[in-house]
Design an enzyme around this catalytic site. Sequence first.
Site, mmCIF file in Angstrom:
data_model
loop_
_atom_site.group_PDB
_atom_site.id
_atom_site.type_symbol
_atom_site.label_atom_id
_atom_site.label_comp_id
_atom_site.label_asym_id
_atom_site.label_seq_id
_atom_site.Cartn_x
_atom_site.Cartn_y
_atom_site.Cartn_z
ATOM 1 N N THR A 35 45.235 48.326 38.586
ATOM 2 C CA THR A 35 46.739 47.745 38.875
ATOM 3 C C THR A 35 46.749 46.276 38.722
ATOM 4 O O THR A 35 47.657 45.737 38.739
ATOM 5 C CB THR A 35 47.075 48.195 40.391
ATOM 6 O OG1 THR A 35 45.855 48.182 41.214
ATOM 7 C CG2 THR A 35 47.316 49.893 40.407
ATOM 8 N N GLU A 158 34.293 31.379 38.838
ATOM 9 C CA GLU A 158 33.727 32.318 37.827
ATOM 10 C C GLU A 158 34.481 32.612 36.572
ATOM 11 O O GLU A 158 34.067 32.888 35.647
ATOM 12 C CB GLU A 158 33.989 33.942 38.826
ATOM 13 C CG GLU A 158 33.535 35.072 37.992
ATOM 14 C CD GLU A 158 32.925 36.265 38.761
ATOM 15 O OE1 GLU A 158 32.641 35.981 39.942
ATOM 16 O OE2 GLU A 158 32.471 37.170 38.085
ATOM 17 N N ASP A 170 37.875 40.169 43.865
ATOM 18 C CA ASP A 170 36.752 40.067 44.293
ATOM 19 C C ASP A 170 36.645 39.031 45.454
ATOM 20 O O ASP A 170 36.004 39.108 46.310
ATOM 21 C CB ASP A 170 35.617 39.838 43.230
ATOM 22 C CG ASP A 170 35.454 41.099 42.245
ATOM 23 O OD1 ASP A 170 36.179 42.008 42.702
ATOM 24 O OD2 ASP A 170 34.739 40.725 41.392
#
Length: 378
Positions: A35, A158, A170
């Site tokens: 999602t 990241e 995350d």
Amino acid sequence: MLTEQAADAFASLTGKAPEGVWTAPGRINLIGEHTDYNDGFVLPFALPHAAYLAASQRTDGRWRLRSVDLDDTVELGPDDLVPGSPGWHSYLAGVVWALRQAGHDVAGADLVLTSDVPLGAGLSSSAAIECAALAALADLNGLEIEPLDRAKLARVAENAYVGAPTGLLDQAASTLCVADHALFLDCRSFEHQQVPLAVGAAGLEILVIDTRTRHSHVDGEYAARRASCEEACRLLGVPALRDVTDLDAALAQLPELIGRRTRHVVTEDQRVLDAMTALAEDDYAELGRLMTASHASMRDDYEITEASVDLAVETALAAGALGARMTGGGFGGCVLALVAADRVEETSAAVAQAFADAGHEAPVTFLARPSDGARRLR
Ligand code: ADP
Ligand code: MG
């Protein structure tokens, strides 16, 4: 304890005690799969597994980065902070870089880390080390950065420095989570909310079954699912599948396969909202039903499960779990089962037996009590 281990390793490296020790956890997604890139909703919680980082400032403007787990130490100066540099240390160097890019003054530092988040198992060991580094560097440099902005900066590390194109899930979970709660995150607005998930008080446990199945074609399948979602949006004339309000009308306009992909995303968003309602009412039976429905949708409509995760789900349900589903990108990885505390052993044993009978590698099981996000320990 890993706090001591990090501090002791720091003392061995530098000859001094660290100025502080910080921690940030791995995460797992309770419900809301695929999602995130459809501007939808996710509901992760922080694991008891976490990275621990001992740190002090240096006066020479250099950064020394050590992983106890990999037994590796790297020293970098400002000219070495180059996006795209390979290696584990780029997750930490990327945080220094992201802070500096955002205009923050970051002095040199020694950072020594150890972690019990398994690497590359889909439990976000990378966000754990990034978010621990971000917390440490923010404190050491006296930077006042709001928690959501910390998560965004760790994501920049990241995405832009390491070069892994991931969403905010995350880092948001690792930074913002609170014990005994899941974190509702709207992946469009980044609005977020703590949702009670006090499974222990309800006599339940969240059993994680790591099937240890990792398929090599995951990246290609992931790209194909994203492409189907984009195609559906194009055909429907909506910015994102999040914006589909009438599913039946949408399905009438779409080819069969793209329709099923769309149905997964749209119904999964609704299941996240329904899970929030269930949790607000302490209705764990309903949460379990939603988890199992999510798995069926991933299996039948999104087609991202495979034999070992389906077997883990079916076996856990047959052993009496209130609900069970695969979590993560798909084609293997971990299954979450919502289980009565006194049935954990039996359920784990049943899954182990079923895996042995089917000729699968033995699964690894552990309990995941929703835990706190990034913070300073000393
Ligand atoms: P995941 O986040 O699902 O565990 P990733 O591939 O995103 O998997 O991140 C794993 C990478 O993060 C490792 O390959 C390593 O470079 C880095 N990493 C994570 N934990 C540690 C650690 N304890 N020490 C050194 N590097 C680590
Ligand atoms: Mg990761």
